[in-house]
Motif scaffolding. Structure first.
Motif, PDB file in Angstrom:
ATOM      1  N   THR A 284       0.861  -1.180   0.000  1.00 36.42           N
ATOM      2  CA  THR A 284       0.000   0.000   0.000  1.00 36.42           C
ATOM      3  C   THR A 284       0.901   1.235   0.000  1.00 36.42           C
ATOM      4  O   THR A 284       2.064   1.172   0.439  1.00 36.42           O
ATOM      5  CB  THR A 284      -0.890   0.036   1.250  1.00 36.42           C
ATOM      6  OG1 THR A 284      -0.054   0.160   2.407  1.00 36.42           O
ATOM      7  CG2 THR A 284      -1.744  -1.222   1.354  1.00 36.42           C
ATOM      8  N   PRO A 285       0.425   2.379  -0.478  1.00 33.23           N
ATOM      9  CA  PRO A 285       1.279   3.575  -0.460  1.00 33.23           C
ATOM     10  C   PRO A 285       1.842   3.903   0.918  1.00 33.23           C
ATOM     11  O   PRO A 285       3.001   4.281   1.042  1.00 33.23           O
ATOM     12  CB  PRO A 285       0.339   4.667  -0.970  1.00 33.23           C
ATOM     13  CG  PRO A 285      -0.612   3.950  -1.877  1.00 33.23           C
ATOM     14  CD  PRO A 285      -0.839   2.619  -1.214  1.00 33.23           C
ATOM     15  N   ALA A 286       1.036   3.748   1.965  1.00 35.38           N
ATOM     16  CA  ALA A 286       1.520   4.081   3.305  1.00 35.38           C
ATOM     17  C   ALA A 286       2.657   3.163   3.732  1.00 35.38           C
ATOM     18  O   ALA A 286       3.681   3.618   4.255  1.00 35.38           O
ATOM     19  CB  ALA A 286       0.369   3.998   4.308  1.00 35.38           C
ATOM     20  N   SER A 287       2.508   1.865   3.516  1.00 39.83           N
ATOM     21  CA  SER A 287       3.572   0.954   3.921  1.00 39.83           C
ATOM     22  C   SER A 287       4.770   1.041   2.979  1.00 39.83           C
ATOM     23  O   SER A 287       5.907   0.815   3.391  1.00 39.83           O
ATOM     24  CB  SER A 287       3.048  -0.490   4.011  1.00 39.83           C
ATOM     25  OG  SER A 287       2.369  -0.871   2.834  1.00 39.83           O
ATOM     26  N   ALA A 288       4.551   1.394   1.711  1.00 40.39           N
ATOM     27  CA  ALA A 288       5.673   1.604   0.794  1.00 40.39           C
ATOM     28  C   ALA A 288       6.506   2.792   1.237  1.00 40.39           C
ATOM     29  O   ALA A 288       7.746   2.762   1.193  1.00 40.39           O
ATOM     30  CB  ALA A 288       5.160   1.817  -0.626  1.00 40.39           C
ATOM     31  N   VAL A 289       5.842   3.857   1.686  1.00 39.94           N
ATOM     32  CA  VAL A 289       6.579   5.023   2.196  1.00 39.94           C
ATOM     33  C   VAL A 289       7.318   4.658   3.476  1.00 39.94           C
ATOM     34  O   VAL A 289       8.477   5.071   3.675  1.00 39.94           O
ATOM     35  CB  VAL A 289       5.614   6.200   2.434  1.00 39.94           C
ATOM     36  CG1 VAL A 289       6.315   7.317   3.199  1.00 39.94           C
ATOM     37  CG2 VAL A 289       5.080   6.720   1.110  1.00 39.94           C
ATOM     38  N   LEU A 290       6.705   3.891   4.351  1.00 40.95           N
ATOM     39  CA  LEU A 290       7.387   3.442   5.562  1.00 40.95           C
ATOM     40  C   LEU A 290       8.662   2.684   5.199  1.00 40.95           C
ATOM     41  O   LEU A 290       9.711   2.863   5.833  1.00 40.95           O
ATOM     42  CB  LEU A 290       6.458   2.553   6.381  1.00 40.95           C
ATOM     43  CG  LEU A 290       7.006   2.021   7.711  1.00 40.95           C
ATOM     44  CD1 LEU A 290       7.260   3.160   8.683  1.00 40.95           C
ATOM     45  CD2 LEU A 290       6.035   0.999   8.321  1.00 40.95           C
ATOM     46  N   MET A 291       8.595   1.877   4.165  1.00 44.54           N
ATOM     47  CA  MET A 291       9.750   1.104   3.719  1.00 44.54           C
ATOM     48  C   MET A 291      10.829   2.002   3.132  1.00 44.54           C
ATOM     49  O   MET A 291      12.002   1.932   3.513  1.00 44.54           O
ATOM     50  CB  MET A 291       9.310   0.065   2.688  1.00 44.54           C
ATOM     51  CG  MET A 291      10.432  -0.749   2.067  1.00 44.54           C
ATOM     52  SD  MET A 291       9.796  -1.960   0.897  1.00 44.54           S
ATOM     53  CE  MET A 291       9.119  -0.883  -0.384  1.00 44.54           C
ATOM     54  N   MET A 292      10.459   2.888   2.192  1.00 44.99           N
ATOM     55  CA  MET A 292      11.452   3.691   1.479  1.00 44.99           C
ATOM     56  C   MET A 292      11.965   4.865   2.299  1.00 44.99           C
ATOM     57  O   MET A 292      13.139   5.232   2.219  1.00 44.99           O
ATOM     58  CB  MET A 292      10.860   4.200   0.161  1.00 44.99           C
ATOM     59  CG  MET A 292      10.593   3.111  -0.857  1.00 44.99           C
ATOM     60  SD  MET A 292      10.140   3.774  -2.484  1.00 44.99           S
ATOM     61  CE  MET A 292       8.535   4.492  -2.120  1.00 44.99           C
ATOM     62  N   ALA A 293      11.099   5.478   3.086  1.00 40.66           N
ATOM     63  CA  ALA A 293      11.476   6.694   3.799  1.00 40.66           C
ATOM     64  C   ALA A 293      12.094   6.421   5.159  1.00 40.66           C
ATOM     65  O   ALA A 293      12.831   7.261   5.677  1.00 40.66           O
ATOM     66  CB  ALA A 293      10.252   7.602   3.966  1.00 40.66           C
ATOM     67  N   VAL A 294      11.801   5.262   5.761  1.00 41.71           N
ATOM     68  CA  VAL A 294      12.299   4.972   7.105  1.00 41.71           C
ATOM     69  C   VAL A 294      13.215   3.756   7.109  1.00 41.71           C
ATOM     70  O   VAL A 294      14.399   3.853   7.442  1.00 41.71           O
ATOM     71  CB  VAL A 294      11.132   4.768   8.096  1.00 41.71           C
ATOM     72  CG1 VAL A 294      11.661   4.330   9.465  1.00 41.71           C
ATOM     73  CG2 VAL A 294      10.317   6.045   8.238  1.00 41.71           C
ATOM     74  N   VAL A 295      12.680   2.603   6.731  1.00 34.37           N
ATOM     75  CA  VAL A 295      13.446   1.359   6.861  1.00 34.37           C
ATOM     76  C   VAL A 295      14.680   1.358   5.970  1.00 34.37           C
ATOM     77  O   VAL A 295      15.778   0.965   6.401  1.00 34.37           O
ATOM     78  CB  VAL A 295      12.545   0.146   6.556  1.00 34.37           C
ATOM     79  CG1 VAL A 295      13.362  -1.141   6.522  1.00 34.37           C
ATOM     80  CG2 VAL A 295      11.444   0.042   7.609  1.00 34.37           C
ATOM     81  N   ASP A 296      14.532   1.799   4.726  1.00 39.03           N
ATOM     82  CA  ASP A 296      15.696   1.823   3.843  1.00 39.03           C
ATOM     83  C   ASP A 296      16.758   2.800   4.338  1.00 39.03           C
ATOM     84  O   ASP A 296      17.950   2.648   4.035  1.00 39.03           O
ATOM     85  CB  ASP A 296      15.270   2.190   2.422  1.00 39.03           C
ATOM     86  CG  ASP A 296      14.482   1.076   1.747  1.00 39.03           C
ATOM     87  OD1 ASP A 296      14.398  -0.025   2.335  1.00 39.03           O
ATOM     88  OD2 ASP A 296      13.945   1.296   0.649  1.00 39.03           O
ATOM     89  N   LYS A 297      16.351   3.820   5.104  1.00 39.74           N
ATOM     90  CA  LYS A 297      17.325   4.764   5.660  1.00 39.74           C
ATOM     91  C   LYS A 297      18.212   4.104   6.705  1.00 39.74           C
ATOM     92  O   LYS A 297      19.319   4.591   6.990  1.00 39.74           O
ATOM     93  CB  LYS A 297      16.606   5.959   6.288  1.00 39.74           C
ATOM     94  CG  LYS A 297      15.828   6.818   5.320  1.00 39.74           C
ATOM     95  CD  LYS A 297      16.708   7.382   4.220  1.00 39.74           C
ATOM     96  CE  LYS A 297      15.952   8.373   3.357  1.00 39.74           C
ATOM     97  NZ  LYS A 297      14.716   7.854   2.778  1.00 39.74           N
ATOM     98  N   VAL A 298      17.749   3.005   7.288  1.00 37.30           N
ATOM     99  CA  VAL A 298      18.600   2.281   8.226  1.00 37.30           C
ATOM    100  C   VAL A 298      19.862   1.809   7.515  1.00 37.30           C
ATOM    101  O   VAL A 298      20.962   1.812   8.090  1.00 37.30           O
ATOM    102  CB  VAL A 298      17.842   1.095   8.854  1.00 37.30           C
ATOM    103  CG1 VAL A 298      18.769   0.279   9.743  1.00 37.30           C
ATOM    104  CG2 VAL A 298      16.647   1.594   9.672  1.00 37.30           C
ATOM    105  N   GLY A 299      19.729   1.432   6.228  1.00 35.26           N
ATOM    106  CA  GLY A 299      20.893   0.990   5.465  1.00 35.26           C
ATOM    107  C   GLY A 299      21.903   2.105   5.255  1.00 35.26           C
ATOM    108  O   GLY A 299      23.106   1.921   5.486  1.00 35.26           O
TER     109      GLY A 299
END
Length: 535
Positions: A284-299
């Motif tokens: 979903t757009p909300a969970s996609a943003v959570l992935m790209m904007a937050v989780v991927d930033k952990v990398g």
């Protein structure tokens, strides 16, 4: 040793909130989403307290909490934040309430009616926000951890809720075709979720071997309080600085590669990026943003936090390779974005290009480039959230992602079109909007040490202008396409979601100094540490 404090409350609050949301009885299921939103707002309040109490000129790590966790292996429950971690914690805490609002109707049955108090739809309405809160909590552990093993546990554990957010709550129907695809571009959300999980688990397994290898060398050096090994980030970096931790060059390069491979997959960096477009479209757009904007930033955060300070000599050796991969990511992501016919996939490829900029700034390892890279993590999170969410709101209205199916939206939904334009201009780093400052700092900081890479990267300014402005022209401009005449403009809830993001893009575009004041001291110390260790 200190007891539980503000940082513990920071990550425990969303996890406890997730458990409470899941545990709601059947008769109270309608309270799931308000309860999740309340938990996320509590996290935001705690984060504001952290920001107010943080002293940019004080100790490198503040609000430190430390107590034994697994003493036999030298692992401790150690948390603390520096300026880099603080801005990413602020990003995480600020975005999640907006994402919960954006995804308020994501679990509603087709037709938009509220789910009933019983049955599968009611259970989905509980599980979806709970998974988002769980992801937030684990990301906060990763950003604040001062123990390498604790970081690794959070780094891997956050894959679990994200896997279910993509695979169980994504956009494709049971047959694997996105609703409204009209026969093209279907995405199997189960396959996308499995691919996401496999890529990241493989990277994590390699990192685990590197974590254990690092522990063995700390054990040989007797860095732990009891003369054995340790996972304490501060003890290890201090030993690297004063020469007490001696790792052979070949072994150090392997350890660096083990850590950085996992971070490059999470980021994602070319050629480890292939899981992202499908995952972003399937979610979903909300969970996609959570992935790209937050989780991927952990990398990308972990590259700056761990790859450089723990293995400075190996990082120096590998820098030409990492800079090359970053430049390829920048150009490749821009070219692929131009080639897309799927609106959401286009934004996903644009993100790959932006992640290349972040990695370039990290490994150029100058004060300006690393500061710009850190600020870029924040600005990209805000800009991508705004652009992906407004595109997702449009797609939800018509159940079709194909760009060719749209046209003339600005005539029937002018506020939606205006929000899309501002977010798109931020994505192409227009002066006056937040990403411009961070991208400029990365360019300037990189040019002094890798001028060819900096010059090649500027080509994406043209590519970004093409894929954003051309997309806006096709989707929002021209005559209204048949079937779009009744397109509703943004609702009050959707405007509440987007307004803070647009405001942040403008404020940080004209006045980024407060963020830079927090980031710069931490980055300066990291760069000085790396330079001192490689002399």
């Amino acid at each position: 040793m200190t007891g539980p404090g503000l940082l513990t409350a920071l990550w425990l609050t969303p996890l406890i909130g997730a458990l409470l949301v899941v545990a709601l009885p059947t008769r109270a299921r309608r309270a799931a989403r308000p309860l999740a939103l309340a938990a996320s707002l509590a996290v935001l309040g705690l984060t504001v307290a952290l920001a107010v109490g943080f002293d940019p000129g004080g100790d490198t790590h503040q609000f430190v909490e430390s107590r034994p966790w697994i003493p036999a292996f030298g692992a401790s429950y150690s948390l603390g934040i520096d300026g880099v971690a603080l801005v990413l914690v602020l990003l995480t805490a600020g975005l999640v309430p907006l994402l919960l609002l954006a995804g308020w109707r994501d679990t509603d049955p087709p037709g938009g009616e509220e789910p009933g108090d019983t049955g599968g739809e009611g259970r989905r309405a509980q599980t979806y926000p709970a998974l988002m809160l769980a992801t937030q909590g684990l990301a906060l552990v990763a950003f604040t951890s001062l123990d390498v093993l604790l970081f690794y546990v959070a780094f891997e554990a956050m894959l679990i809720p994200l896997y279910f957010l993509i695979g169980a709550f994504g956009n494709s129907d049971p047959g694997g075709r996105a609703a409204g695809d009209r026969g093209t571009g279907g995405v199997d959300r189960a396959r996308a979720a499995v691919r996401f999980l496999i890529y990241n688990l493989l990277g994590g397994l390699v990192m685990l071997a590197a974590v254990l290898g690092l522990y063995m060398y700390t054990d040989r050096a007797g860095l732990g309080p009891d003369g054995r090994g340790t996972f304490d980030y501060r003890l290890i970096t201090d030993a690297v600085t004063d020469g007490r931790l001696q790792i052979p060059p070949g072994a150090m390069l392997l350890l660096f590669a083990g850590f950085t491979l996992a971070f490059a997959i999470k980021a994602p960096l070319w050629p480890f990026h292939t899981w992202l477009p499908d995952a972003a479209v399937a979610a979903t757009p909300a969970s996609a943003v959570l992935m790209m904007a937050v989780v991927d930033k952990v990398g990308t955060f972990a590259m700056l936090r761990y790859s450089l300070p723990l293995f400075p000599e190996a990082a120096s050796t590998a820098t030409p390779v990492m800079v090359t991969l970053a430049v390829i990511s920048i150009i490749y992501g821009g070219v692929m974005a131009i080639a897309q016919t799927d609106l959401l996939r286009l934004i996903a490829y644009a993100s790959i290009s932006h992640f290349g900029f972040i990695v370039l700034g990290v490994f150029a390892a100058t004060e300006q480039s690393a500061t710009g890279s850190t600020l870029y993590m924040v600005n990209h999170g805000i800009a991508t959230a705004a652009l992906f969410l407004v595109a997702g709101f449009l797609v939800r209205r018509h159940r079709v992602r194909e760009i060719s199916s749209y046209g003339g939206v600005q005539q029937v939904a002018p506020v939606l079109a205006g929000m899309f334009l501002i977010a798109g201009l931020a994505t192409l780093s227009l002066p006056g909007l937040a990403p411009f400052i961070s991208e400029f700092l990365v360019f300037v900081g990189t040019f002094g040490v890798y001028p060819v890479a900096a010059v090649l990267s500027t080509a994406t300014l043209v590519l970004a202008a093409v894929y954003i402005l051309w997309t806006y022209q096709r989707v929002m401009g021209g005559p209204v396409e048949p079937g779009l005449q009744a397109t509703p403009d943004l609702s009050t809830r959707e405007r509440v979601v987007l307004a803070p993001l647009i405001a942040a893009l403008i404020v940080l575009g004209f006045y980024p100094q407060p963020a830079l004041d927090v980031i710069t001291p931490a980055v300066t110390k990291t760069v000085a540490h790396v330079e001192g260790a490689t002399r």
